[in-house]
Design a protein around this motif. Structure first.
Motif, PDB file in Angstrom:
ATOM      1  N   MET A 103     -10.693  -0.514  27.075  1.00  0.00           N
ATOM      2  CA  MET A 103     -11.089  -0.936  25.730  1.00  0.00           C
ATOM      3  C   MET A 103     -12.547  -0.569  25.494  1.00  0.00           C
ATOM      4  N   MET A 104     -12.773   0.134  24.409  1.00  0.00           N
ATOM      5  CA  MET A 104     -14.124   0.603  24.094  1.00  0.00           C
ATOM      6  C   MET A 104     -14.299   0.665  22.585  1.00  0.00           C
ATOM      7  N   LEU A 105     -15.504   0.372  22.131  1.00  0.00           N
ATOM      8  CA  LEU A 105     -15.852   0.541  20.728  1.00  0.00           C
ATOM      9  C   LEU A 105     -16.747   1.770  20.631  1.00  0.00           C
ATOM     10  N   GLU A 106     -16.373   2.697  19.772  1.00  0.00           N
ATOM     11  CA  GLU A 106     -17.093   3.974  19.735  1.00  0.00           C
ATOM     12  C   GLU A 106     -17.220   4.498  18.317  1.00  0.00           C
ATOM     13  N   SER A 107     -18.401   5.020  18.008  1.00  0.00           N
ATOM     14  CA  SER A 107     -18.573   5.753  16.750  1.00  0.00           C
ATOM     15  C   SER A 107     -18.842   7.219  17.090  1.00  0.00           C
ATOM     16  N   LYS A 108     -18.228   8.108  16.313  1.00  0.00           N
ATOM     17  CA  LYS A 108     -18.423   9.543  16.510  1.00  0.00           C
ATOM     18  C   LYS A 108     -19.006  10.151  15.237  1.00  0.00           C
ATOM     19  N   SER A 134     -23.474   8.689  17.189  1.00  0.00           N
ATOM     20  CA  SER A 134     -22.391   8.653  18.177  1.00  0.00           C
ATOM     21  C   SER A 134     -22.800   7.667  19.259  1.00  0.00           C
ATOM     22  N   LEU A 135     -21.971   6.643  19.459  1.00  0.00           N
ATOM     23  CA  LEU A 135     -22.341   5.548  20.355  1.00  0.00           C
ATOM     24  C   LEU A 135     -21.091   4.955  20.982  1.00  0.00           C
ATOM     25  N   LYS A 175     -16.623   1.362   4.706  1.00  0.00           N
ATOM     26  CA  LYS A 175     -16.104   2.621   5.230  1.00  0.00           C
ATOM     27  C   LYS A 175     -17.225   3.646   5.392  1.00  0.00           C
ATOM     28  N   PRO A 176     -17.181   4.417   6.470  1.00  0.00           N
ATOM     29  CA  PRO A 176     -18.202   5.457   6.638  1.00  0.00           C
ATOM     30  C   PRO A 176     -18.042   6.569   5.607  1.00  0.00           C
ATOM     31  N   THR A 177     -19.140   7.212   5.272  1.00  0.00           N
ATOM     32  CA  THR A 177     -19.102   8.383   4.390  1.00  0.00           C
ATOM     33  C   THR A 177     -18.475   9.556   5.128  1.00  0.00           C
ATOM     34  N   MET A 223     -14.941   5.663  13.328  1.00  0.00           N
ATOM     35  CA  MET A 223     -15.131   4.553  14.248  1.00  0.00           C
ATOM     36  C   MET A 223     -13.830   4.368  15.028  1.00  0.00           C
ATOM     37  N   TYR A 224     -13.943   4.224  16.357  1.00  0.00           N
ATOM     38  CA  TYR A 224     -12.763   4.076  17.209  1.00  0.00           C
ATOM     39  C   TYR A 224     -12.815   2.768  17.985  1.00  0.00           C
ATOM     40  N   TYR A 225     -11.640   2.178  18.151  1.00  0.00           N
ATOM     41  CA  TYR A 225     -11.503   0.996  19.005  1.00  0.00           C
ATOM     42  C   TYR A 225     -10.340   1.245  19.956  1.00  0.00           C
TER      43      TYR A 225
END
Length: 236
Positions: free
Chosen positions: A1-6, A22-23, A53-55, A59-61
């Motif tokens: 389980m990870m929270l990630e932004s690309k 990206s994090l 919402k991102p432009t 975002m991933y979970y």
């Protein structure tokens, strides 16, 4: 389980609040998200919570794009008051119990007691410090996989901070991500595992605090001064 932004970006009109960040956040750790007002911390957290919402970017979970199902596992405490003025602290608990399957009334009542709050208190009559404690109590009473606290220590006096930080640390679990933003860098120094430095909508770096102390021989507060020296802030 990870929270990630690309490469996540959010633009409001002509202002870019978050720019291609990206994090990756992994469970079992406390992350301190640091930066002056206007850096993009709150905007990133609201996108991670699914509130805006991102432009562009995603975002991933748990390896999947953020959706309704994954948002149920994310608890976000905003800086803004978000309770109806007619509510008591008890009503706030009932409200959360109706909305969130992972909410524990028993845990909430225990946290209220530790925060020196009672269920009969009217939310409209609370001081800023008492309101901050109520928001923390109701957020931590959820058994969420991701807990994000945006400026949880705002308006809270020095003596109460110790109790609150203790409650936050107790919420750490091997399968849970804790993310805290705060201007009180020294307060997070003692509890955080990683520092996420954001400046002018960009991610500057992510540092493990122990590694930072060993490799550079400085505290996270000193690192903060290095990164943000001579920088003015704007409201987020």
């Amino acid at each position: 389980m990870m929270l990630e932004s690309k490469e996540i970006t959010k633009v409001f009109g002509k202002k870019t609040a978050v720019d291609k960040i990206s994090l990756k956040l992994s469970p079992g750790f406390i992350y301190a998200m640091l930066g002056p007002n206007g850096s993009g911390k709150t905007t990133w957290m609201k996108m991670a919570a699914g509130l805006i919402k991102p432009t562009s970017g995603e975002m991933y979970y748990d390896g999947r794009p953020l959706d309704v199902a994954s948002r149920k596992e994310i608890a976000y405490m905003s800086t803004e008051p978000y309770f109806y003025t007619w509510m008591t602290a008890g009503d706030v608990g009932k409200y959360y119990q109706d909305f969130f399957e992972d909410f524990s009334m028993e845990k909430y009542r225990s946290l209220l007691e530790r925060m020196e709050l009672t269920e009969d208190l009217k939310t409209k009559a609370l001081s800023s410090g008492m309101m901050a404690k109520l928001k923390i109590a109701v957020t931590l009473a959820r058994d969420a996989r991701v807990i994000m606290l945006d400026e949880p220590l705002n308006g809270i006096d020095l003596l109460a901070r110790d109790q609150i930080m203790k409650c936050i640390v107790e919420a750490v679990a091997p399968d849970r991500i804790l993310l805290i933003s705060s201007h009180l860098v020294e307060e997070l120094e003692t509890v955080a595992d990683y520092a996420v430095f954001i400046k002018k909508s960009h991610l500057i770096e992510v540092r493990e605090l122990e590694e930072l102390r060993i490799s550079e021989g400085i505290s996270v507060a000193d690192k903060y001064r290095q990164i943000y020296a001579n920088m003015g802030g704007e409201n987020e």
